[in-house]
Scaffold this active site. Structure first.
Site, short mmCIF file in Angstrom:
data_model
loop_
_atom_site.label_atom_id
_atom_site.label_comp_id
_atom_site.label_asym_id
_atom_site.label_seq_id
_atom_site.Cartn_x
_atom_site.Cartn_y
_atom_site.Cartn_z
CG ASP A 457 -2.24 0.70 0.99
OD1 ASP A 457 -2.35 1.47 0.03
OD2 ASP A 457 -3.18 0.47 1.78
CG ASP A 526 -9.47 2.35 -0.33
OD1 ASP A 526 -8.90 1.29 -0.66
OD2 ASP A 526 -8.88 3.26 0.29
#
Length: 707
Positions: A457, A526
């Site tokens: 990430d 997301d």
């Protein structure tokens, strides 16, 4: 031969369906050389391509130089007033006058060839090499630029290449825009006269746009019409500038960096750009997308032939409260419904109880895992699951042992504050010591825990992106950080050939052909709401294949939209890419778990076709009306059909397939009925999910096999 010499100063790059002709034009008065594109379109024979080079250029007034848009790399200098692709300053002189120094065709093996055009400044010791590469079997052409300095030179723009779009009465652009939780939203519109720039100034690819653009004459459809596409294989800051001249003609210049940066080269140094990619298609946007997808599988992805496993990610079930007992409970349930890979997300390290602390302290959480993580991962593997872990190697919390020990490792500038985003800073991966530290702990984690998978990430853009110790050259951090990330990923994969990596950046903030050379999947957003994801997936599919698109089934009401959608619909949307589960399985009912197990089994039977097949966007506006997406591989055809608004009158009523063998028979797996390909393409099917009476969010998967 993909690269065919036409004469001493012209070459043709011939692909299966296109031809790209380029040459070097030398001004007889000044000796200045201008590498120029003379053709890019349908495939020509070498003889026809040679004729193209003899077509005279049009006369223009002394106030206009539209010919510069045909140049492979328009420089800042001479009678050019458009957007330059290369700007260099030698002291106070910011201008280039290039001379042709030679050309060479290189055989790189396997049918791949590269053409290098070498140019040198008329006065300063400065060399420019323009490289063009063609692979067999693909219509995508690769280009990049190398500059070499014999004396100090300051570069303020260095694009990978400029692509001329042939003359047309009008132009339309296609691209994507977005933000966090709404990435890759497709947009199309008239290309305005002037300059249109898509860009990221964030140090990452970004959520607001993506480094590609497609140009057509305004009449192309999904399956018909000419389309020219340009992309950039780069994961840092970038810009793609489309220029539409008032006299006619258009071009696209693509490169790394953004306005305001200055890259100083010392004597003997060189700078190589990332690759820009060009594609011509005569089969509309659908054929263009399929060509991009095939190029990615053949020439970009490290493991394109693998079936991507069905994964479970624990983030939404536990957030930061990661414990061995709960993770193993989730893993047991996940295994029972057919999950193959279990990924533990944020919260396992340092003192990470929330997002204010511990990025950089990559050791097991001392309060929750006093004896380490090995027992938990052994328990996961005992269930027959592969094991993965979330990491954010570039993130740095001020509240961490690492920051207290090495505050200089963060990107920063002298006499400027250190702004936090998401309560964190960014580590400087341009530094050798930072990369060595990152590789060290990542290598230990993968080795000691036997990890199969990393979710890498990157949750914030750059701020105060400096490197004071580097002085005048510190702007190079905008390039070298990204290349440092690539280097660590490549070293990890070399050390651990079985390791697979997913790219994530606060959702879809790092999706591009550069990162895909080092990773196996990307996380597009997301936002896991199924209807919102349909529009995300639609934009994503314009360039990137379904086999790299990670898609989860999560709980309802959705955490982002608060919308409630049926489990079946959520699964069918996630099954259009690489299927994952992200809900709290401990809260699912036995009926939901049973339905999930059945849908996972269905997906496994067709995933090779979904992940590696030819993709066709069939009908309707995804997420807003009846729509469908088709995949074909070998004799199998898989169609995912959606109806978000059950009783709506909008959208098609019959589902017409495409890309089939018209004379062949196809058998429907659901009922054994047989249909000619011609019937399926001309008349189509009437899916039950498209009936105008019923609940919202109805979907189905149609599977056919060619007999």
């Amino acid at each position: 031969m993909p690269v065919t010499p036409l004469d001493d100063h012209h070459w043709a790059v011939i692909t299966p369906a296109s031809t790209y002709v380029l040459g070097v034009e030398i001004d007889p008065r000044t000796g200045e050389a201008a590498p120029r594109q003379t053709y890019w379109g349908p495939r020509l024979t070498p003889e026809a391509a040679r004729q193209v080079t003899t077509v005279p250029r049009r006369h223009v007034s002394s106030f206009s130089t539209p010919g510069e848009i045909e140049e492979l790399l328009p420089v800042d200098g001479g009678t050019r007033w458009g957007s330059p692709s290369l700007q260099v300053a030698f002291g106070h002189a910011r201008s280039l006058e290039l001379r042709f120094a030679g050309a060479r065709v290189h055989d790189e093996g396997g049918g791949t060839e590269r053409l290098d055009l070498v140019l040198a400044d008329a006065h300063h010791p400065f060399e420019v090499v323009l490289s063009v590469r063609a692979h067999p079997g693909t219509d995508v052409i690769e280009r990049w630029t190398t500059v070499r300095a014999g004396a100090e030179a300051a570069i303020t723009r260095l694009d990978s290449g400029n692509w001329f779009i042939p003359d047309a009465a009008a132009y339309r652009y296609s691209g994507v825009f977005g933000a966090w939780a709404e990435e890759t939203q497709l947009q199309r519109g008239p290309l305005p006269v002037g300059e249109l720039t898509f860009t990221s100034r964030q140090g990452i690819t970004g959520h607001m746009s993506n480094p590609w653009v497609m140009i057509d004459e305004g009449a192309a459809t999904e399956e018909h019409g000419e389309v020219w596409g340009v992309a950039l294989a780069w994961s840092g800051s970038w810009r793609v500038t489309s220029t539409h001249r008032p006299e006619g003609g258009a071009c696209v210049s693509a490169g790394f960096g953004h306005d305001g940066l200055r890259w100083t080269l010392s004597p003997g140094e060189e700078l190589v750009t990332p690759v820009t990619l060009g594609l011509y298609s005569s089969g509309g946007f659908g054929a263009a997308s399929r060509a991009w997808h095939e190029y990615a599988r053949a020439h970009v992805l490290p493991t394109p032939a693998e079936d991507r496993p069905v994964l479970y990610n624990s983030w939404e079930a536990t957030t930061f409260a990661v414990t061995e007992e709960h993770q193993l409970e989730l893993a047991k349930t996940a295994a029972s419904i057919g999950v193959e890979l279990f990924v533990i997300d944020d919260g396992w390290f340092g003192a990470r109880d929330d997002d204010t602390t511990s990025l950089g302290d990559w050791f097991p959480h001392r309060g929750r895992f006093p004896e380490g993580l090995r027992r938990m991962f052994d328990g996961i593997r005992d269930l027959g699951l592969r094991a993965g872990l979330w990491v954010e190697p570039e993130g740095l919390s001020k509240e961490s042992e690492l920051y207290r020990a090495h505050p200089d490792w963060a990107l920063h500038m002298e006499h400027r504050r250190r702004d936090e985003k998401r309560r964190q800073l960014v580590l400087n991966f341009a530094r050798d010591d930072v990369r060595a530290w990152a590789f060290g702990w990542l290598d230990r984690l993968v080795t000691e825990l036997g990890l199969d998978y990393l979710k890498w990430d990157m949750n914030r853009p750059f701020t105060q992106a400096g490197w004071p110790e580097r002085g005048a050259t510190q702007d190079r951090v905008w390039i070298e950080h990204t290349r440092g990330v690539y280097r660590v990923m490549a070293e990890l994969r070399e050390r651990h050939p079985g390791l697979r990596i997913e790219s994530c950046a606060g959702g879809g903030g790092r999706t591009d052909f550069g990162i895909l050379r080092h990773t196996d999947e990307v996380w597009p957003s997301d936002n896991t709401d199924a209807r919102d994801r349909q529009t995300v997936h639609h934009g994503f599919s314009q360039l990137y294949p379904a086999g790299v698109m990670s898609a989860w089934v999560t709980d309802v009401p959705n955490a982002t939209t608060r919308r409630t959608i049926s489990l079946r619909y959520r699964f069918h949307v996630a099954m259009s890419g690489v299927l994952g589960i992200g809900g709290d399985l401990s809260e699912w009912t036995s009926a939901e778990l049973e339905e999930a197990a059945d849908l996972i089994a269905q997906y496994k039977r067709v995933r090779a076709t979904v992940q590696r097949g030819r993709q066709y966007r069939l009908a309707g506006v995804p997420g807003q009306e009846r729509s469908a997406v088709q995949y074909a591989l070998g004799d199998e055809v898989v169609v995912l059909v959606y109806n978000p608004i059950g009783n709506a009158g909008r959208g098609p009523r019959r589902l017409r397939l495409t890309g089939l063998d018209a004379e062949a028979l196809y058998e429907l797996a659901a009922d054994g009925s047989r249909w000619y390909g011609a019937t399926l393409m001309a008349s189509g099917l009437r899916p039950a999910a498209w009936e105008p009476i019923g609940d919202d969010h109805r979907s189905e998967m149609v599977v056919l096999r060619k007999l």
